[in-house]
Write an enzyme that holds these catalytic residues in place. Structure first.
Site, PDB file in Angstrom:
ATOM      1  N   CYS A  74      30.362 -22.498  12.307  1.00 28.92           N
ATOM      2  CA  CYS A  74      31.479 -21.604  12.587  1.00 28.92           C
ATOM      3  C   CYS A  74      31.009 -20.400  13.400  1.00 28.92           C
ATOM      4  O   CYS A  74      31.658 -19.989  14.362  1.00 28.92           O
ATOM      5  CB  CYS A  74      32.121 -21.144  11.278  1.00 28.92           C
ATOM      6  SG  CYS A  74      33.613 -20.137  11.498  1.00 28.92           S
ATOM      7  N   CYS A  75      29.874 -19.822  13.016  1.00 26.50           N
ATOM      8  CA  CYS A  75      29.336 -18.665  13.740  1.00 26.50           C
ATOM      9  C   CYS A  75      28.961 -19.033  15.173  1.00 26.50           C
ATOM     10  O   CYS A  75      29.078 -18.206  16.074  1.00 26.50           O
ATOM     11  CB  CYS A  75      28.125 -18.100  13.009  1.00 26.50           C
ATOM     12  SG  CYS A  75      28.521 -17.164  11.521  1.00 26.50           S
ATOM     13  N   CYS A 100      33.172 -11.143   8.906  1.00 21.70           N
ATOM     14  CA  CYS A 100      34.474 -11.812   8.850  1.00 21.70           C
ATOM     15  C   CYS A 100      35.040 -11.753   7.428  1.00 21.70           C
ATOM     16  O   CYS A 100      34.283 -11.768   6.449  1.00 21.70           O
ATOM     17  CB  CYS A 100      34.337 -13.260   9.297  1.00 21.70           C
ATOM     18  SG  CYS A 100      33.917 -13.441  11.053  1.00 21.70           S
ATOM     19  N   CYS A 159      33.956 -14.347   4.774  1.00 17.49           N
ATOM     20  CA  CYS A 159      32.516 -14.395   4.508  1.00 17.49           C
ATOM     21  C   CYS A 159      31.939 -13.063   4.052  1.00 17.49           C
ATOM     22  O   CYS A 159      30.715 -12.905   4.008  1.00 17.49           O
ATOM     23  CB  CYS A 159      31.776 -14.850   5.767  1.00 17.49           C
ATOM     24  SG  CYS A 159      32.337 -16.444   6.404  1.00 17.49           S
ATOM     25  N   CYS A 184      23.546 -15.009  11.301  1.00 24.86           N
ATOM     26  CA  CYS A 184      24.591 -15.814  11.923  1.00 24.86           C
ATOM     27  C   CYS A 184      24.146 -16.425  13.242  1.00 24.86           C
ATOM     28  O   CYS A 184      24.868 -17.210  13.842  1.00 24.86           O
ATOM     29  CB  CYS A 184      25.848 -14.969  12.146  1.00 24.86           C
ATOM     30  SG  CYS A 184      25.559 -13.544  13.211  1.00 24.86           S
TER      31      CYS A 184
END
Length: 244
Positions: free
Chosen positions: A121-122, A207, A210, A235
């Protein structure tokens, strides 16, 4: 004013040794003097606003960018606008590629990172936009500190960015030797704006899915990716620059 377009790894290592005992203002002043206009400050958290405050007191024509992952807290979005107004600056906002983001969500859902880690995702929401932000720059400035996580314990105040720029991008970390206490002391003494989430127990803010508040006694990064090991709490923005 002279511009330093490129230095070798050996020269950068020597410079890191020379600047290691200097205060952050001296390091920022050096960076801005040598690399303007092809240098930019990365903005996201409290440390980065300290850098902006220091930089604006040195010269007015600073460049700042931030990454909008599409998953930030409402308070963070308002904070970005607050910083623009307070310092009378434009912050370049870089967002994820729509097709890549939609593909990830369609294939794995909105919260896949809870099951298989945050790196994928990162990569879509942070790394790809960062590459665009750094394109064309000779150097950038970050708010990293050595005491933020085990993976940053050897962080130098300046380094060749081994993750981006093909070995030709210089990365300044003026606050590398500072503690969290020093960061907040500067904020209070200089009336520096800060994200209102800090008043709710958030120390390191990323985020929304997270990040969570930490309790007294917990390390600041324990609120980030709390389901993963401490050594994995990078990340990818900076993990490629850590000494092995």
């Amino acid at each position: 004013m002279s511009r330093q377009i490129l230095k070798s790894s050996e020269e950068i290592n020597q410079l890191a040794e020379q600047l290691d005992d200097e205060n952050p203002q001296t390091i920022i002043s050096y960076a801005l003097d040598k690399y303007t206009p092809n240098i930019s400050i990365s903005f996201s958290g409290a440390e980065d606003v300290v850098l902006i405050d220091m930089a604006k007191k040195i010269r007015d024509d600073i460049s700042v960018f931030t990454l909008d992952t599409g998953r930030l807290y409402p308070e963070t979005y308002r904070f970005i606008e607050e910083i623009c107004d307070y310092y009378n600056i434009d912050i370049d906002v870089y967002m994820p590629d729509r097709e890549s983001t939609e593909k990830l969500v369609k294939e794995k859902g909105l919260f896949s990172f809870y099951n298989d880690g945050h790196n994928e995702c990162c990569s879509v929401r942070k790394i790809a936009p960062l590459k665009r932000a750094l394109d064309g720059l000779d150097a950038w400035v970050t708010g990293q500190r050595k005491d933020q996580s085990p993976s940053r314990s050897d962080l130098p105040v300046v380094q060749i960015d081994s993750a981006f720029g093909g070995g030709e991008l210089v990365k300044f970390n003026p606050l590398a030797n500072w503690t969290l206490k020093q960061v907040w002391q500067y904020i209070f003494e200089n009336d520096v704006p800060y994200n209102k989430l800090h008043e709710k127990g958030y120390i390191s803010i990323g985020c929304e899915p997270c990040t969570r508040p930490v309790t007294p006694g917990q390390h600041e990064r324990e609120g980030r990716w709390w389901w993963e090991e401490a050594t994995k709490k990078e990340c990818g923005l900076h993990s490629g620059n850590i000494k092995k």
